[in-house]
Design an enzyme around this catalytic site. Structure first.
Site, short mmCIF file in Angstrom:
data_model
loop_
_atom_site.label_atom_id
_atom_site.label_comp_id
_atom_site.label_asym_id
_atom_site.label_seq_id
_atom_site.Cartn_x
_atom_site.Cartn_y
_atom_site.Cartn_z
N HIS A 193 -2.68 -0.98 -3.40
CA HIS A 193 -3.85 -0.13 -3.19
C HIS A 193 -3.73 1.11 -4.06
O HIS A 193 -2.92 2.00 -3.79
CB HIS A 193 -3.96 0.27 -1.72
CG HIS A 193 -4.23 -0.89 -0.81
ND1 HIS A 193 -4.04 -0.83 0.56
CD2 HIS A 193 -4.68 -2.15 -1.05
CE1 HIS A 193 -4.37 -1.98 1.10
NE2 HIS A 193 -4.75 -2.80 0.15
N SER A 224 0.86 -1.18 0.00
CA SER A 224 0.00 0.00 0.00
C SER A 224 0.90 1.23 0.00
O SER A 224 1.66 1.43 -0.93
CB SER A 224 -0.95 -0.03 1.20
OG SER A 224 -1.86 1.05 1.15
N THR A 225 0.86 2.05 1.05
CA THR A 225 1.67 3.27 1.09
C THR A 225 3.16 2.94 0.96
O THR A 225 3.69 2.12 1.71
CB THR A 225 1.44 4.01 2.41
OG1 THR A 225 0.04 4.22 2.59
CG2 THR A 225 2.15 5.35 2.42
N MET A 228 -0.05 1.09 4.97
CA MET A 228 -0.89 1.38 6.12
C MET A 228 -1.86 0.25 6.37
O MET A 228 -2.22 -0.50 5.48
CB MET A 228 -1.70 2.67 5.88
CG MET A 228 -0.91 3.95 6.03
SD MET A 228 -1.96 5.38 5.68
CE MET A 228 -3.26 5.15 6.90
N ASP A 236 -4.35 -4.86 5.87
CA ASP A 236 -4.79 -5.68 4.75
C ASP A 236 -3.72 -6.73 4.45
O ASP A 236 -2.54 -6.40 4.37
CB ASP A 236 -5.04 -4.82 3.51
CG ASP A 236 -5.62 -5.62 2.35
OD1 ASP A 236 -6.34 -6.60 2.61
OD2 ASP A 236 -5.34 -5.25 1.19
#
Length: 413
Positions: free
Chosen positions: A261, A234-235, A353, A356
């Site tokens: 993401h 993600s991030t 973050m 998930d």
């Protein structure tokens, strides 16, 4: 202490709207605003914010050039705000190349709607980035050299920070998680729309907390007997995925599934960009795409990617359950891989973050698969990997620099 934020935007509406969103949250402190990139550079040096929100198109100096200078002269985490158009995706990736840490879509309708979740998304990202001490100082995407491995992320630390993280052993807090509830729509995962556990960013890191659990030396990692590699992020993921994938040879012997993401338009542009840079082929996945050695399929934004239960060498791209928070979701793809390939999966959870991938990792573990997680020291945001590590699901905790070479060499034998 609150996270200090500098707001940079030539639009008075957006400057005021962002400040309004942050004003009543005790974790946030707006220390200043700027109307163009040139002013942003000067104010970053003067005010030393923890994080900057940065517009792209501005007079005198645009956001991309401002990010380049900031990362060179006063490294600070930057959150880009950009449109959901194809062009917006392209320039956002340029900003990530320049050193920005993350981005948030700039859909004016959502920003005007006080009932939307933009405020929570904005604050969650600012808190995470503001409390992260990892900065990407130089470009991680080298241009105009398709098919060649590129330089990776350079992490730097502010002079007044505690010493850079060592590889000391720290005992992680154990997280007790309930067994996922079954759901035919979500691949055996709970569809509760709960916000991911924010533990990784709940408090500023102290000198003791900066180092995570001990990193596994690459020489001790044995490559598993697998048929599929699944990587989630993600991030900070675009830079991390680029670093890992550009290390792989064209004849990499396994198919790869990627979950990052991103909104729909962004995943298409990101896949095209990776395909230009990597020796392996990379494409945004389409329904019915075949799993092939040396090819990575990137889950499209807004949808879910699973393995076809009837034709296990193909993927299905589906809307997925509306109750799931992430689209695409690492949990969904991990769960599908566990169900179809069992112990023959290598799951790799990178920077990001939230949590998930943790529930899906549990299903992979139950199926006997091998799982690697990125170490804290090399993460932009130590959320997703920490959830997997704290749940006791990681077989190896690896520095980002080691993951690509381990895949390329298929580990020590």
């Amino acid at each position: 202490m609150p996270v200090k934020v500098l707001i940079v935007d030539d639009s008075g509406f957006f400057r005021h709207r962002i400040e309004e969103m942050l004003s009543d949250d005790p974790r946030m402190e707006v220390v200043g605003t700027a109307v163009n990139g040139r002013e942003a550079v000067e104010k970053v040096k003067q005010l030393r914010p923890d994080v900057v929100t940065m517009d792209v198109e501005m007079p005198q100096m645009n956001g991309i050039e401002a990010v380049r200078i900031i990362m060179r002269e006063a490294p600070t985490n930057v959150l880009m705000l950009s449109s959901l158009t194809h062009e917006g995706a392209r320039v956002t990736l340029q900003a990530l190349e320049a050193g920005a840490a993350d981005y948030l879509p700039k859909d004016i309708r959502a920003w005007m709607d006080k009932g939307s979740n933009v405020r929570s998304q904005l604050i969650d990202r600012l808190v995470a980035l503001g409390r992260s001490r990892r900065f990407q100082r130089s470009s991680v995407f080298e241009r105009d050299f398709p098919g060649k491995a590129k330089p990776g992320t350079t992490m730097v630390f502010r002079p007044d920070d505690p010493e850079p993280p060592s590889r000391r052993t720290a005992t992680p807090a154990r997280t007790t998680m309930a067994k996922p509830a079954r759901s035919s729509v979500s691949g055996g995962l709970s569809t509760r729309r709960e916000r991911p556990v924010p533990a990784p960013t709940a408090a500023p890191a102290t000198a003791r907390e900066v180092s995570g659990p001990a990193t596994t030396p690459a020489a001790r990692v044995r490559f598993p007997d697998c048929k599929l590699v699944v990587i989630a992020a993600s991030t900070g993921g675009p830079a991390a995925l680029q670093k890992v994938l550009t290390a792989l040879p064209a004849n990499f012997p396994y198919p790869i599934l990627l979950v990052q993401h991103m909104p729909k338009t962004f995943t298409q542009v990101f896949a095209e960009r990776l395909n230009q840079q990597c020796h392996i082929s990379v494409k945004e996945a389409e329904d019915g795409d075949r799993l092939q050695p040396g090819r990575a399929l990137l889950a499209p934004g807004g949808l879910q990617m699973i393995i076809d239960s009837k034709q296990t060498d193909r993927v299905r791209i589906l809307p997925g359950d509306e109750r799931l928070t992430y689209k695409p979701s690492a949990d969904v793809t991990y769960a599908s891989a566990a169900k179809t390939y069992g112990a023959k999966v290598l799951g790799i959870t990178l920077t990001g973050m939230g949590a998930d991938g943790c529930d899906g990792s549990r299903l992979l573990k139950q199926a006997g698969s091998t799982q690697w997680a990125q170490n804290r020291e090399s993460c932009t945001i130590y959320g997703m990997p920490q959830a997997v590590i704290n749940a006791g699901l990681a077989d190896a905790i690896l520095d980002l620099d080691d993951i690509g070479p381990l895949l390329a060499g298929r580990g020590s034998r």
